[in-house]
Write a protein that holds these residues in place. Sequence first.
Motif, PDB file in Angstrom:
ATOM      1  N   THR A 161       0.808  -1.224   0.000  1.00  0.00           N
ATOM      2  CA  THR A 161       0.000   0.000   0.000  1.00  0.00           C
ATOM      3  C   THR A 161       0.841   1.273   0.000  1.00  0.00           C
ATOM      4  O   THR A 161       0.490   2.237  -0.660  1.00  0.00           O
ATOM      5  CB  THR A 161      -0.936   0.026   1.220  1.00  0.00           C
ATOM      6  N   SER A 162       1.908   1.283   0.759  1.00  0.00           N
ATOM      7  CA  SER A 162       2.761   2.473   0.882  1.00  0.00           C
ATOM      8  C   SER A 162       4.200   2.033   1.084  1.00  0.00           C
ATOM      9  O   SER A 162       4.769   2.209   2.168  1.00  0.00           O
ATOM     10  CB  SER A 162       2.314   3.341   2.063  1.00  0.00           C
ATOM     11  N   PHE A 212      -8.416   0.665  -7.660  1.00  0.00           N
ATOM     12  CA  PHE A 212      -7.972  -0.532  -8.367  1.00  0.00           C
ATOM     13  C   PHE A 212      -9.160  -1.443  -8.651  1.00  0.00           C
ATOM     14  O   PHE A 212      -9.299  -1.987  -9.751  1.00  0.00           O
ATOM     15  CB  PHE A 212      -6.925  -1.270  -7.532  1.00  0.00           C
ATOM     16  N   ASP A 214      -9.220   5.985  -2.148  1.00  0.00           N
ATOM     17  CA  ASP A 214      -8.118   5.105  -1.770  1.00  0.00           C
ATOM     18  C   ASP A 214      -7.723   4.206  -2.934  1.00  0.00           C
ATOM     19  O   ASP A 214      -8.533   3.899  -3.810  1.00  0.00           O
ATOM     20  CB  ASP A 214      -8.482   4.278  -0.535  1.00  0.00           C
ATOM     21  N   ALA A 215      -6.483   3.758  -2.923  1.00  0.00           N
ATOM     22  CA  ALA A 215      -5.919   3.006  -4.047  1.00  0.00           C
ATOM     23  C   ALA A 215      -6.583   1.647  -4.243  1.00  0.00           C
ATOM     24  O   ALA A 215      -6.835   1.241  -5.376  1.00  0.00           O
ATOM     25  CB  ALA A 215      -4.415   2.838  -3.857  1.00  0.00           C
ATOM     26  N   LYS A 216      -6.886   0.929  -3.156  1.00  0.00           N
ATOM     27  CA  LYS A 216      -7.457  -0.413  -3.321  1.00  0.00           C
ATOM     28  C   LYS A 216      -8.823  -0.350  -3.996  1.00  0.00           C
ATOM     29  O   LYS A 216      -9.148  -1.204  -4.824  1.00  0.00           O
ATOM     30  CB  LYS A 216      -7.527  -1.159  -1.985  1.00  0.00           C
TER      31      LYS A 216
END
Length: 182
Positions: free
Chosen positions: A112-113, A170, A165-167
């Motif tokens: 994630t980071s 995605f 958020d990235a998830k």
Amino acid sequence: MKKFEEKTIQSTPIYSGKIISLKVDDVLLPNGKEGKREIINHPGAVAVIAITNEGKLVLVEQYRKALERSIIEIPAGKLERGEEPELAAKRELEEETGYGCHEISYLQSFATSPGFADEVIHLYVAKNLYEIEEKAELDEDEFVSLMEVSIEEAEEMVEDQKIYDAKTAFAVLWMKLNSGRA
């Protein structure tokens, strides 16, 4: 040797909490100089792209204190110690949405980071959903509202930064790319 590897000279624990810990590592850089790295250790997490029988994406809205705002996300949560990711994915789906699934498949895992944390999210796709009669309880500090949206609605939420958020971004991209096969 790993390309550009940084060898740890010394590791100093700074904080150990309920979910994360923080340490500062003194490292030997590939050029022979020394540097410092602040690193957060996290137990890992799971996330679920839950698809209804009508082809909609199941999302939850919740307040994220770190961002000081509510965002819309796919169901997700941290791994408990020793917990298998697939079981955690089913648990989080049930706790956050009230749905169980007859079909769950592993999609992939990702950091994630990676610049400062070792957290990895294991992403699953859940299909053939059904409502659970005796719904699991949310964590006592967790408050969510449930929604089911089309891929077009989800894309608008990304554009409007409601999905932030990235998830989840995605997941929306994956849904769009696999809409004929999902």
